[in-house]
Design a protein around this motif. Structure first.
Motif, short mmCIF file in Angstrom:
data_model
loop_
_atom_site.label_atom_id
_atom_site.label_comp_id
_atom_site.label_asym_id
_atom_site.label_seq_id
_atom_site.Cartn_x
_atom_site.Cartn_y
_atom_site.Cartn_z
N ARG A 12 27.83 -17.74 -60.64
CA ARG A 12 26.97 -18.35 -59.63
C ARG A 12 25.55 -17.80 -59.71
NH1 ARG A 12 28.81 -19.34 -53.38
NH2 ARG A 12 30.76 -19.88 -54.44
N TRP A 49 29.96 -22.22 -50.18
CA TRP A 49 28.58 -22.17 -50.67
C TRP A 49 27.64 -22.26 -49.47
CZ3 TRP A 49 24.06 -24.98 -50.63
CH2 TRP A 49 23.08 -24.57 -51.56
N ILE A 59 28.00 -26.61 -57.51
CA ILE A 59 28.19 -26.42 -56.07
C ILE A 59 29.32 -27.32 -55.56
CG2 ILE A 59 27.13 -26.77 -53.80
CD1 ILE A 59 24.44 -26.00 -55.14
N HIS A 93 33.20 -15.06 -60.63
CA HIS A 93 32.58 -16.09 -59.79
C HIS A 93 31.15 -15.69 -59.41
CE1 HIS A 93 33.51 -19.48 -56.83
NE2 HIS A 93 32.24 -19.20 -56.65
N VAL A 106 32.81 -26.23 -56.72
CA VAL A 106 33.34 -25.08 -55.98
C VAL A 106 33.86 -25.50 -54.61
CG1 VAL A 106 32.64 -22.98 -54.76
CG2 VAL A 106 32.06 -23.27 -57.17
#
Length: 227
Positions: free
Chosen positions: A130, A101, A178, A126, A181
């Motif tokens: 996101r 990220w 966040i 993904h 991930v």
């Protein structure tokens, strides 16, 4: 009766989902069936909440604003799509394919996405999940601003109490997403660790966010009852 039907349907869908992972070739449940099971559970949850609101919220606390009512419907629709992709993320183990990220493995827009499925390919799923998170953050902020203005124009204690919750929850949800991930490399098979704790919290907060928006949708109608 409707609650009974929804509950029964949820049980049936749950079995179909589990059955998709109980065979010699598949170790995990099908991600699409997982998403159907998840969304059907949320439909049951929101219907139960709506029924409870009818009993608990005074009629005087329900206000009319057609434009904002539609905006809330759009917000919930976007959140529903996001929840579907969240289930896809879980079913495809998509967090592990891009545990970075703010970029996705160094790219803002991964190459070759157009050549793959938007519901079956982990990187595409993904990317959508996101990106939708950022869109929802903006949508909920706009919703908060509009609702705050509306609450100043109408005397509704319930509306004022509900104002802050979606904004708090969506900010928390983005942060949890966040951290979930970037904690994916810490996954240890067969062990409930940091990633699993964050992922479960991420899912739980998403449910609370949907409930908070549902409450606001109940409080803000296209028109007052009886008008």
């Amino acid at each position: 009766i409707i609650l009974f039907i929804l509950g029964g349907a949820q049980g049936l869908i749950g079995w179909i989902m589990v059955d998709s992972g109980l065979n010699d070739t598949t170790l995990y449940v099908n991600h699409i069936k997982l998403s159907v099971h998840f969304i059907s559970a949320l439909v049951l949850l929101c219907y139960t909440l709506w029924f409870a609101l009818k009993l608990l919220v005074p009629a005087k606390d329900v206000v009319a604003d057609k434009s904002l009512h539609r905006f809330l419907i759009v917000s919930i629709a976007l959140l529903t799509v996001q929840l579907v992709y969240g289930a896809f993320m879980a079913g495809l183990k998509a967090a592990m394919v891009a545990a970075t990220w703010p970029t996705i493995n160094g790219d803002w827009i991964p190459a070759g996405m157009g050549a793959h499925s938007w519901v079956n390919h982990p990187i595409n799923v993904h990317f959508v999940h996101r990106g939708m998170a950022y869109i929802l953050l903006i949508v909920v902020i706009v919703c908060f601003v509009r609702l705050r203005k509306l609450s100043r124009e109408h005397v509704s204690a319930s509306l004022r109490k509900s104002l802050k919750y979606p904004l708090i929850l969506v900010c928390l949800q983005v942060l949890l997403g966040i951290f979930t991930v970037i904690s994916a490399p810490k996954i240890v098979p067969g062990h409930f660790g940091l990633f699993e704790m964050l992922a479960e919290s991420h899912q739980l907060v998403a449910m609370f966010l949907l409930m908070a928006l549902t409450v606001q949708l109940y409080l803000v109608r296209a028109q007052k009852a009886g008008s």
